[in-house]
Design a protein around this motif. Structure first.
Motif, PDB file in Angstrom:
ATOM      1  N   ARG A   1      53.437  31.628  13.680  1.00 38.77           N
ATOM      2  CA  ARG A   1      53.241  30.182  13.826  1.00 38.77           C
ATOM      3  C   ARG A   1      52.253  29.941  14.955  1.00 38.77           C
ATOM      4  O   ARG A   1      52.259  30.644  15.982  1.00 38.77           O
ATOM      5  N   GLY A   2      51.427  28.911  14.767  1.00 39.43           N
ATOM      6  CA  GLY A   2      50.456  28.592  15.794  1.00 39.43           C
ATOM      7  C   GLY A   2      51.023  27.642  16.830  1.00 39.43           C
ATOM      8  O   GLY A   2      52.064  27.003  16.612  1.00 39.43           O
ATOM      9  N   GLN A   3      50.327  27.528  17.945  1.00 35.11           N
ATOM     10  CA  GLN A   3      50.746  26.618  19.024  1.00 35.11           C
ATOM     11  C   GLN A   3      50.715  25.178  18.537  1.00 35.11           C
ATOM     12  O   GLN A   3      49.725  24.767  17.923  1.00 35.11           O
ATOM     13  N   GLY A   4      51.780  24.429  18.761  1.00 37.00           N
ATOM     14  CA  GLY A   4      51.813  23.025  18.376  1.00 37.00           C
ATOM     15  C   GLY A   4      51.957  22.775  16.889  1.00 37.00           C
ATOM     16  O   GLY A   4      51.809  21.646  16.434  1.00 37.00           O
ATOM     17  N   VAL A   5      52.249  23.832  16.143  1.00 38.27           N
ATOM     18  CA  VAL A   5      52.400  23.714  14.689  1.00 38.27           C
ATOM     19  C   VAL A   5      53.838  24.067  14.331  1.00 38.27           C
ATOM     20  O   VAL A   5      54.396  25.020  14.877  1.00 38.27           O
ATOM     21  N   GLU A   6      54.432  23.324  13.423  1.00 34.46           N
ATOM     22  CA  GLU A   6      55.825  23.577  13.081  1.00 34.46           C
ATOM     23  C   GLU A   6      56.001  24.564  11.931  1.00 34.46           C
ATOM     24  O   GLU A   6      57.064  25.146  11.756  1.00 34.46           O
ATOM     25  N   THR A   7      54.968  24.767  11.155  1.00 34.36           N
ATOM     26  CA  THR A   7      55.090  25.604   9.962  1.00 34.36           C
ATOM     27  C   THR A   7      54.993  27.074  10.306  1.00 34.36           C
ATOM     28  O   THR A   7      54.076  27.500  11.025  1.00 34.36           O
ATOM     29  N   GLN A   8      55.926  27.852   9.777  1.00 35.05           N
ATOM     30  CA  GLN A   8      55.842  29.306   9.885  1.00 35.05           C
ATOM     31  C   GLN A   8      55.218  29.851   8.596  1.00 35.05           C
ATOM     32  O   GLN A   8      55.579  29.432   7.500  1.00 35.05           O
ATOM     33  N   TYR A   9      54.302  30.791   8.768  1.00 34.93           N
ATOM     34  CA  TYR A   9      53.630  31.411   7.633  1.00 34.93           C
ATOM     35  C   TYR A   9      54.177  32.820   7.460  1.00 34.93           C
ATOM     36  O   TYR A   9      54.173  33.607   8.407  1.00 34.93           O
ATOM     37  N   PHE A  10      54.626  33.081   6.243  1.00 39.30           N
ATOM     38  CA  PHE A  10      55.312  34.339   5.973  1.00 39.30           C
ATOM     39  C   PHE A  10      54.395  35.367   5.324  1.00 39.30           C
ATOM     40  O   PHE A  10      53.516  35.025   4.527  1.00 39.30           O
ATOM     41  N   GLY A  11      54.657  36.625   5.657  1.00 41.01           N
ATOM     42  CA  GLY A  11      53.991  37.724   4.982  1.00 41.01           C
ATOM     43  C   GLY A  11      54.674  38.020   3.660  1.00 41.01           C
ATOM     44  O   GLY A  11      55.714  37.432   3.339  1.00 41.01           O
ATOM     45  N   PRO A  12      54.128  38.970   2.899  1.00 42.48           N
ATOM     46  CA  PRO A  12      54.664  39.287   1.564  1.00 42.48           C
ATOM     47  C   PRO A  12      55.941  40.118   1.605  1.00 42.48           C
ATOM     48  O   PRO A  12      56.612  40.272   0.591  1.00 42.48           O
TER      49      PRO A  12
END
Lengths: 111, 113
Positions: free
Chosen positions: B95-106
């Protein structure tokens, strides 16, 4: 616990129909997120709704949030066979350091 | 579009062996996570990591587990002595700074025999 819990567990519909999935949670949240998972694959973020929002749209997705009932719904309109997947709601824990996932709804769209 | 990558995609190991699962988060992200999903069950949080230290860990993340960011790009999960019940899909997220979304790997599918 703060888990989101989805219902129904499984949903089978025909292409073109709408699919509605519901999620309930137990404690206060900052936001609620919906993720999609194709069989055996990774999680794809669909949409996030903040606690001060009531409804949000993204393409064919519509999410609602009712904080008084601690529930959310995900509506997929005009479903396609490619929408076949598992859908999970997730809430952040109180420390804001983790997502807590529900058990998911398995959606099957037949053509 | 940048994405989280994980290696290997599949790993088979014998009970008691050590495994290291590797993740390359999105390059400008600062928050890193590991989750696992036992077959047919929900995704469970294991640990979060920020500023070179663990921010939060779940009950699952016991002394057999450890995480490390050995360099500027990799984020690893080590299981020291695997058990049969460690068999699961392991997901890394960032997740990036100030961003709420988590991005998942495969994910890495781990099978302990």
């Amino acid at each position: 616990s703060q888990q989101g819990e989805e219902d129904p567990q499984a949903l089978s519909i025909q292409e073109g129909e709408n699919a509605t999935m519901n999620c309930s949670y137990k404690t206060s949240i900052n936001n609620l997120q919906w993720y999609r998972q194709n069989s055996g694959r990774g999680l794809v973020h669909l949409i996030l709704i903040r606690s001060n929002e009531r409804e949000k749209h993204s393409g064919r997705l519509r999410v609602t949030l009712d904080t008084s009932k601690k529930s959310s719904s995900l509506l997929i309109t005009a479903s396609r066979a490619a929408d076949t997947a598992s859908y999970f709601c997730a809430t952040e824990n109180q420390a804001g350091t983790a997502l807590i996932f529900g058990k998911g709804t398995t959606l099957s769209v037949s053509s | 579009e940048p994405e989280v990558t994980q290696t290997p995609s599949h790993q088979v190991t014998q009970m008691g062996q050590e495994v290291i699962l590797r993740c390359v988060p999105i390059s400008n992200h600062l928050y890193f996570y590991w989750y696992r999903q036992i077959l047919g069950q929900k995704v469970e949080f294991l640990v979060s990591f920020y500023n070179n230290e663990i921010s939060e860990k779940s009950e699952i993340f016991d002394d057999q587990f450890s995480v490390e960011r050995p360099d500027g790009s990799n984020f690893t999960l080590k299981i020291r002595s695997t058990k049969l019940e460690d068999s699961a899909m392991y997901f890394c997220a960032s997740r990036g700074q100030g961003v709420e979304t988590q991005y998942f790997g495969p994910g890495t599918r781990l099978l302990v025999l």
